[in-house]
Design a protein around this motif. Sequence first.
Motif, PDB file in Angstrom:
ATOM      1  N   GLU B 130       0.855  -1.190   0.000  1.00 20.47           N
ATOM      2  CA  GLU B 130       0.000   0.000   0.000  1.00 20.47           C
ATOM      3  C   GLU B 130       0.885   1.231   0.000  1.00 20.47           C
ATOM      4  O   GLU B 130       1.661   1.437   0.938  1.00 20.47           O
ATOM      5  CB  GLU B 130      -0.878  -0.035   1.260  1.00 20.47           C
ATOM      6  CG  GLU B 130      -2.251   0.554   1.059  1.00 20.47           C
ATOM      7  CD  GLU B 130      -3.089   0.418   2.317  1.00 20.47           C
ATOM      8  OE1 GLU B 130      -3.780  -0.593   2.462  1.00 20.47           O
ATOM      9  OE2 GLU B 130      -3.026   1.333   3.152  1.00 20.47           O
ATOM     10  N   GLY B 146       7.414  -2.003   8.639  1.00 28.03           N
ATOM     11  CA  GLY B 146       6.495  -0.919   8.942  1.00 28.03           C
ATOM     12  C   GLY B 146       5.554  -0.604   7.790  1.00 28.03           C
ATOM     13  O   GLY B 146       4.576   0.116   7.973  1.00 28.03           O
ATOM     14  N   SER B 147       5.844  -1.153   6.601  1.00 32.31           N
ATOM     15  CA  SER B 147       4.934  -0.918   5.468  1.00 32.31           C
ATOM     16  C   SER B 147       3.633  -1.682   5.695  1.00 32.31           C
ATOM     17  O   SER B 147       3.579  -2.616   6.482  1.00 32.31           O
ATOM     18  CB  SER B 147       5.536  -1.415   4.160  1.00 32.31           C
ATOM     19  OG  SER B 147       6.881  -1.105   4.068  1.00 32.31           O
ATOM     20  N   ILE B 148       2.620  -1.261   4.959  1.00 30.58           N
ATOM     21  CA  ILE B 148       1.330  -1.951   5.047  1.00 30.58           C
ATOM     22  C   ILE B 148       1.136  -2.776   3.782  1.00 30.58           C
ATOM     23  O   ILE B 148       1.310  -2.270   2.669  1.00 30.58           O
ATOM     24  CB  ILE B 148       0.174  -0.922   5.154  1.00 30.58           C
ATOM     25  CG1 ILE B 148       0.409   0.074   6.290  1.00 30.58           C
ATOM     26  CG2 ILE B 148      -1.173  -1.624   5.313  1.00 30.58           C
ATOM     27  CD1 ILE B 148       0.329  -0.494   7.670  1.00 30.58           C
ATOM     28  N   GLY B 161       4.041 -10.335   9.943  1.00 26.42           N
ATOM     29  CA  GLY B 161       3.516  -9.040  10.331  1.00 26.42           C
ATOM     30  C   GLY B 161       2.391  -9.135  11.330  1.00 26.42           C
ATOM     31  O   GLY B 161       2.098 -10.215  11.855  1.00 26.42           O
ATOM     32  N   ILE B 164      -3.714  -5.446  11.081  1.00 23.76           N
ATOM     33  CA  ILE B 164      -4.302  -4.233  11.626  1.00 23.76           C
ATOM     34  C   ILE B 164      -5.770  -4.096  11.258  1.00 23.76           C
ATOM     35  O   ILE B 164      -6.507  -3.353  11.873  1.00 23.76           O
ATOM     36  CB  ILE B 164      -3.517  -2.955  11.230  1.00 23.76           C
ATOM     37  CG1 ILE B 164      -3.222  -2.962   9.734  1.00 23.76           C
ATOM     38  CG2 ILE B 164      -2.228  -2.833  12.030  1.00 23.76           C
ATOM     39  CD1 ILE B 164      -2.555  -1.679   9.287  1.00 23.76           C
ATOM     40  N   ASN B 187      -4.640  -7.424  15.334  1.00 24.23           N
ATOM     41  CA  ASN B 187      -3.593  -7.495  16.354  1.00 24.23           C
ATOM     42  C   ASN B 187      -2.951  -8.872  16.486  1.00 24.23           C
ATOM     43  O   ASN B 187      -2.044  -9.045  17.294  1.00 24.23           O
ATOM     44  CB  ASN B 187      -4.090  -7.044  17.731  1.00 24.23           C
ATOM     45  CG  ASN B 187      -4.320  -5.547  17.768  1.00 24.23           C
ATOM     46  OD1 ASN B 187      -3.577  -4.797  17.127  1.00 24.23           O
ATOM     47  ND2 ASN B 187      -5.347  -5.117  18.468  1.00 24.23           N
ATOM     48  N   ARG B 202      -5.348  -6.460   6.216  1.00 25.04           N
ATOM     49  CA  ARG B 202      -4.322  -5.407   6.084  1.00 25.04           C
ATOM     50  C   ARG B 202      -3.293  -5.708   7.164  1.00 25.04           C
ATOM     51  O   ARG B 202      -3.630  -5.861   8.333  1.00 25.04           O
ATOM     52  CB  ARG B 202      -4.920  -4.024   6.291  1.00 25.04           C
ATOM     53  CG  ARG B 202      -5.532  -3.452   5.031  1.00 25.04           C
ATOM     54  CD  ARG B 202      -6.066  -2.057   5.277  1.00 25.04           C
ATOM     55  NE  ARG B 202      -5.013  -1.056   5.272  1.00 25.04           N
ATOM     56  CZ  ARG B 202      -5.017   0.017   6.053  1.00 25.04           C
ATOM     57  NH1 ARG B 202      -5.982   0.194   6.924  1.00 25.04           N
ATOM     58  NH2 ARG B 202      -4.047   0.901   5.977  1.00 25.04           N
ATOM     59  N   ARG B 204       0.609  -4.966   8.961  1.00 25.75           N
ATOM     60  CA  ARG B 204       1.817  -4.138   9.086  1.00 25.75           C
ATOM     61  C   ARG B 204       3.014  -5.085   9.163  1.00 25.75           C
ATOM     62  O   ARG B 204       3.079  -5.968  10.009  1.00 25.75           O
ATOM     63  CB  ARG B 204       1.756  -3.247  10.326  1.00 25.75           C
ATOM     64  CG  ARG B 204       2.843  -2.171  10.273  1.00 25.75           C
ATOM     65  CD  ARG B 204       2.788  -1.193  11.414  1.00 25.75           C
ATOM     66  NE  ARG B 204       2.998  -1.859  12.685  1.00 25.75           N
ATOM     67  CZ  ARG B 204       2.107  -1.897  13.659  1.00 25.75           C
ATOM     68  NH1 ARG B 204       0.948  -1.295  13.531  1.00 25.75           N
ATOM     69  NH2 ARG B 204       2.381  -2.529  14.775  1.00 25.75           N
ATOM     70  N   THR B 206       6.494  -6.688   9.974  1.00 23.13           N
ATOM     71  CA  THR B 206       7.397  -6.565  11.117  1.00 23.13           C
ATOM     72  C   THR B 206       8.795  -7.096  10.840  1.00 23.13           C
ATOM     73  O   THR B 206       9.696  -6.913  11.643  1.00 23.13           O
ATOM     74  CB  THR B 206       6.830  -7.317  12.331  1.00 23.13           C
ATOM     75  OG1 THR B 206       6.550  -8.654  11.927  1.00 23.13           O
ATOM     76  CG2 THR B 206       5.581  -6.659  12.858  1.00 23.13           C
TER      77      THR B 206
END
Lengths: 73, 625
Positions: B130, B146-148, B161, B164, B187, B202, B204, B206
């Motif tokens: 994204e 840290g990208s989505i 990851g 979210i 989460n 979606r 994130r 890690t």
Amino acid sequence: MKKKFKVENLDCAHCAAKMEDAIKKIPGVEDAVMNFMTQKLTLEIADDANMDEIVDKAQECVTKVSIVCEIIR
Amino acid sequence: MTSRQKKVLYRILISGIMFIILFAMEHTGGLEALSSKWMALVVCLVPYLIIGYDVILKAIRNIRNGQVFDENFLMMIATFGAFVVSEYIEAVAVMLFYQVGELFQSYAVGKSRQSIADLMDICPEYANLEIDGQIEEVDPEDVEIGSIVLIKPGEKVPLDGIVIEGESFLDTSALTGESVPRKIYPNDEIISGCINGSGTLRVRVTKEFDDSTVAKILELVENASSKKAKVENFITRFAKYYTPFVTIAALILAIVPPIILQDNWMIWLERACIFLVISCPCALVISVPMGFFGGIGAASKIGVLVKGSNYLELLSEMDTIVFDKTGTLTNGVFEVTEVIRKKGVHENVLQIAASVEAFSTHPIAESICKAYNKEENAEALKVIDVEEISGHGVRAKLDESEVLVGNIKMMKAHGISCKAHKGSGTVVYVAKDNAYLGAVIISDTIKEGAAKAIKKMKIAGVSKTVMLTGDRKEAALAVAEELKLDEVHYELLPGDKVSKVEEYIETADRNAKVAFVGDGINDAPVLARADIGIAMGSLGSDAAIEAADVVIMDDDLRKISRVIKISKKTMSIVKQNIVFALGVKGLILLLGALGMATMWAAVFADVGVAVIAILNSMRTLNAKF
């Protein structure tokens, strides 16, 4: 430095072992694994060695054993 | 079939048809009808060269490169020999069948390799990154921490990851062998290589791709074949001596008997040629590593990573298995296992304990509250003036009366008489107005199915099961008894575990291997010291994957007996192949020397045996364990 290469037309386990032995003897190569099952060559070379030159030499070793076999960069 | 294989196939067909015609002519006397012997030779050379030109070219090139004893050279010599002894048809046949066998062999190898590769097809090809609200398909290696990323239904999770947004089921079977999908909520951590079910997620990122679970596993599997088993090394060494030995034997056979026996040179030359055809060790060189690879593949199918064929060999010789207790045999989570109420007491002891402990963050307090909240109509009592007394417990006021919840020291300090509880677990005593009401017992629970798993390991051939723990004697003995373990060592310091495992290794027979099973969190030195280190429940734990020799992706103890079975099956297949290949070759060599084997039998002993051995070595992959 460690890098992996795909190898095409590697079709005998016997040959893979021969290639591996020859590649290991190239100056600057610390370790080499010619994996017949995954058709991949893993090269570990000294930090001051030139990867391109070594791959050229490795290709020579490979060609000596099998003319159709090719290291893909 | 590859285009190269197709080309060989066409050549086989063309020269095959010519061969059949020649064969028919020979039997009807048509070949002799040709004007001269030279004419017959020329006619036979046509199909011979069509099928064998590349073999001869390769042989010549290899001689120039200083590699004399290779199979091309041997086939060339053998067929030239056949021409010399005027067995023209036979020369064509040998070359033809050699090529048919080689083609079949390369096809079988390719197929088997593909089926193993498919099994390990967990590598994600792309990630939906994204960028400013736009979705772009990129290489997973280019995605930063840290990208989505967006994971659509049916896609592979590209990177490790945290979810979210979105809910879905995750198919982890490629990694864990577990067929029941895992429900995923926001989460939750997700692991690359799994397949997303019906929902869009979606996530994130890690970890970078190179550090992600999928990259680690692939690396491990690809390197697995570089750690060779003893049998494999034996075959490699054997192959080095076998070919020169047979070739020299052929040479002797061609020269010595005709001189001593004053016999016909041609007969012995033909027998020597038979030797040369059999002299390639291909059947062994290909089928043995392939058998091990099949075994490693079969293990990874059930979610067990074996880091090398040597470990598969060791697993089949495993005699003693040493377990770490907490987290391996037990869940490592403390739960309320028993509530004791003193005779004549009507209060709900667990309710009182939970109400008072609700204010504490101690792990034991948490498990008491958790246990009580599971009860129907759970409702906390109103307590006030809660005071935590370090090293003792908690004191509080409940409806004008004083309540004490704590250990035996607290009870004694208040002069409350109560029976000290014997057995495993931590005991929390409850008293009201200085009168003992009862106690709550909290202990680590044994993993579901652990007893059955231990029993299955015994059936699979493990003769001794041992448990090591730093825990108290009572707790250790209780677990050992329930699981029917043979030996148990308790109250050990972390360093003691290494020396205990060393003791077992020293006292065991040379061929009886000692395995250590741990969760990999703080037993890395023990995992490394044991003959075989088995880490459990290690999906996503890098340290465990690194330290162990065998990694069980989830925490299912039953997989140990399954992987033992796989290792034994693999070893038996490898041994079958060795015995079969050497047996047939030895037999044909013997018959050949006595003049009782034909060139045809020799070709079968070479390529036919190789093909059968390759097919046999793939049986592990398709068997159920």
